[in-house]
Write a protein that holds these residues in place. Structure first.
Motif, PDB file in Angstrom:
ATOM      1  N   HIS A   1       2.349   4.596   1.326  1.00 51.90           N
ATOM      2  CA  HIS A   1       2.683   4.981   2.710  1.00 51.90           C
ATOM      3  C   HIS A   1       3.009   6.459   2.732  1.00 51.90           C
ATOM      4  CE1 HIS A   1       3.781   4.272   6.859  1.00 51.90           C
ATOM      5  NE2 HIS A   1       3.701   2.956   6.718  1.00 51.90           N
TER       6      HIS A   1
ATOM      7  N   HIS B   1       3.861   1.699  14.356  1.00 48.87           N
ATOM      8  CA  HIS B   1       2.793   2.685  14.407  1.00 48.87           C
ATOM      9  C   HIS B   1       1.428   2.035  14.485  1.00 48.87           C
ATOM     10  CE1 HIS B   1       1.468   2.096  10.178  1.00 48.87           C
ATOM     11  NE2 HIS B   1       2.745   1.884   9.904  1.00 48.87           N
TER      12      HIS B   1
ATOM     13  N   HIS C   1       0.834  -1.208   0.000  1.00 52.37           N
ATOM     14  CA  HIS C   1       0.000   0.000   0.000  1.00 52.37           C
ATOM     15  C   HIS C   1       0.861   1.248   0.000  1.00 52.37           C
ATOM     16  CE1 HIS C   1       0.650   0.797   4.353  1.00 52.37           C
ATOM     17  NE2 HIS C   1       0.452  -0.485   4.583  1.00 52.37           N
TER      18      HIS C   1
ATOM     19  N   HIS D   1       7.332  -2.415  11.312  1.00 54.16           N
ATOM     20  CA  HIS D   1       7.986  -2.683  10.027  1.00 54.16           C
ATOM     21  C   HIS D   1       9.267  -3.507  10.249  1.00 54.16           C
ATOM     22  CE1 HIS D   1       6.108   0.663   7.348  1.00 54.16           C
ATOM     23  NE2 HIS D   1       5.286   0.387   8.348  1.00 54.16           N
TER      24      HIS D   1
HETATM   25 CU1  C2O Z   1       0.832  -1.247   6.456  1.00 53.66          CU
HETATM   26 CU2  C2O Z   1       3.461   1.375   8.076  1.00 53.66          CU
HETATM   27  O1  C2O Z   1       2.141   0.100   7.253  1.00 53.66           O
END
Ligand code: C2O
Length: 542
Positions: free
Chosen positions: A106, A505, A104, A448
């Motif tokens: 960002h 996040h 997606h 992440h």
């Molecule tokens: Cu799916 Cu920092 O995102």
């Protein structure tokens, strides 16, 4: 292992939904965007060209990005955005992950329309961890706004109010036939009597945890966030934004048409939410069956018991290697706040009248602010000072009754660009504690660059004395996004074996803008194989 080359052209495309045509930002003219299909061990090379009038970046949600943090994608964290007219090639290998992930945008709220599935099958010639399905289908849950989503978020930044709710939930980009002008486009999922489909469900909604169900059918959950689970059977799933869940669905009912449906799990207690239902149709055998689809019951918007029961059914299929000892014992509060726009923060996040009260959010009372002229990873890699500090606190600055009646003096977090530094290889535990500031809320917290084990969750204030007894260090589930219960907590563990700057996040996009984020800065280890790779030559600069 194969190398897959793709080109993503990001541009405005007319899309008609809810009776009106909009110029939406899409990839290759598709909404949702293209599905990428690979095998474990393959390499993806995706050249992204930006022909839209907004900055863009693409994030490969859940991909470990081992030593390739430059390809992770969050703007101003691992790269500067791709400017209109620019391009950047993301290059990374997926290794040791199988199941369903997604990609997606960002950058701002572009991911409302810029997203798609990333399907990772086992290595060539190797089986799934469950009986081979006859067919596979992908369900992307999303949200649709009648207005341009970028304008929606900009308006909320200007006023400090919560952004407008979406106008529809969607399945594969379609609201479904319970919404106006949507019957024709309703998604149809074909299935054949006696056969089993692997259904990959992704919650790509911006701000809404969702219940998901299929009328008259049981769902056997086999994996989540591209990690296998000990299979269990349920009739309803709950997915926080960012989460994926793969289920086996057997066509063991009379040939007919059955609704596939999703509706809100209200994340913020006492906050307004949209109680409409998005639908698709599970269609048996062929298109000659034309009955009105059978509607399933869905849990009530506040049915936390169902959510708790569901998340407590998650176990890894076998004993896993959870770090038994820890080097870093971290405690992060996650919650909302209310702030005045401070005079020293007149940026994108803080426009409009200086003294108007506005929503904010924080971890450990730090409301995260992105840099705007360099990425954190570039600053770290090139040792450029003054971009961020490494004094993010390991614990909240003051201890309080997090889920109680919190004093108004604790409602105002302090803006900052702070990272928490981790030594390469350190064994990390983080307690994520929701606060009741403004309102308790179920926050989907995403990290992440890592998968982590969720070793416990519960309600109230985390109590190290009695709650450690609940830790599952044997077969906890592995995920990249944990839905931390409203008025509760979750504990995660992982080994910091991937050097880089990794954002952690809330995956409710409204909360990212308010600062519900921090950076885990994992230092290089010894030698090349423990160090981040050099940046690609076409990495966008600011
Ligand atoms: Cu799916 Cu920092 O995102």
């Amino acid at each position: 292992a194969k190398i897959h080359n793709h080109e993503f052209l990001v541009e405005a495309t007319p899309v008609k939904r809810l009776c009106k045509t909009h110029n939406s930002i899409t990839v290759n003219g598709q909404y949702p965007g293209p599905t990428l299909e690979i095998n474990n061990g393959d390499t993806l090379v995706v050249k992204v060209t930006n022909k839209a009038r907004y900055n863009v970046t693409i994030h490969w949600h859940g991909v470990r990005q081992m030593r390739t943090g430059w390809a992770d994608g969050p703007e101003f964290v691992t790269q500067c955005p791709i400017r209109p007219g620019g391009s950047y090639t993301y290059r990374f290998t997926v290794d040791g992950q199988e199941g369903t992930l997604w990609w997606h945008a960002h950058s701002s709220w572009l991911r409302a329309t810029v997203y798609g599935a990333l399907i990772i099958r086992p290595r060539e010639g190797e089986p799934f961890s469950f009986p081979k399905p006859n067919h596979e289908s992908t369900i992307l849950l999303g949200e649709w706004w009648d207005k341009n989503p970028i304008d929606v978020v900009r308006e909320s930044q200007r006023t400090g109010a919560a952004p407008n709710m979406s106008d529809a939930y969607t399945i594969n980009g379609q609201p479904g036939d319970l919404y106006k002008c949507s019957t024709k486009g309703t998604t149809v999922v074909p299935i054949h009597s006696g056969e089993t489909n692997l259904v990959r469900v992704i919650n790509a909604a911006l701000n809404q945890p969702l219940f998901f169900t299929i009328a008259n059918h049981k769902l056997t959950v086999v994996s989540a966030d591209a990690s296998y689970l000990k299979p269990f059977t349920t009739s309803v799933l709950m997915l926080g934004p960012g989460q994926t869940t793969d289920v086996l669905l057997t066509a063991n009912q009379p040939p007919s048409r059955y609704y596939i449906a999703a509706r809100a799990y209200q994340s913020a207690q006492n906050a307004p939410f949209d109680n409409t239902t998005t639908t698709a149709i599970l269609q048996y055998n062929n298109n000659s069956i034309k009955n009105k689809p059978i509607m399933p019951p869905l849990p009530a918007y506040n049915d936390t018991n169902t959510v708790t029961k569901f998340s407590r059914s998650f176990f890894s299929p076998r004993k896993v290697e959870v770090p038994a000892e820890i080097d870093e014992n971290l405690f992060f509060t996650i919650g909302l706040g209310l702030n005045n726009c401070p005079k020293n923060l007149r940026n994108r996040r803080c426009q409009g009248p200086v003294n108007r009260t506005r929503f904010t959010a924080s971890m450990n009372n730090v409301s995260f602010t992105l840099p705007n002229n360099i990425s954190i990873l570039q600053a770290h890699y090139n040792r450029i000072p003054g971009v961020f500090t490494t004094d993010f606190p390991a614990k909240p600055p003051v201890k309080f009754d997090y889920t109680g009646n919190v004093s108004r003096s604790l409602w105002q977090p302090i803006p900052g660009t702070k990272a928490y530094k981790l030594k390469f290889g350190s064994r990390v535990q983080i307690v994520l504690q929701d606060t009741s500031i403004v309102t308790p809320e179920n926050h989907p917290i995403h990290l992440h660059g890592y998968d982590f084990y969720i070793i416990a969750e519960g309600f109230g204030n985390f109590d190290p004395k009695k709650d450690t007894a609940k830790f599952n260090l044997i077969d906890p589930p592995q995920r990249n996004t944990v839905a931390v219960p409203a008025n509760g907590w979750a504990v995660i563990r992982f080994v910091a074996d991937n050097p880089g700057a990794w954002i952690m996040h809330c995956h409710l996009d409204a909360h990212i803008g308010w600062g519900l984020a921090t950076i885990l800065l994992v230092e290089d280890g010894v030698g090349k194989l423990q160090s981040i790779e050099p940046p690609p030559l076409d990495l966008p600069l600011c």
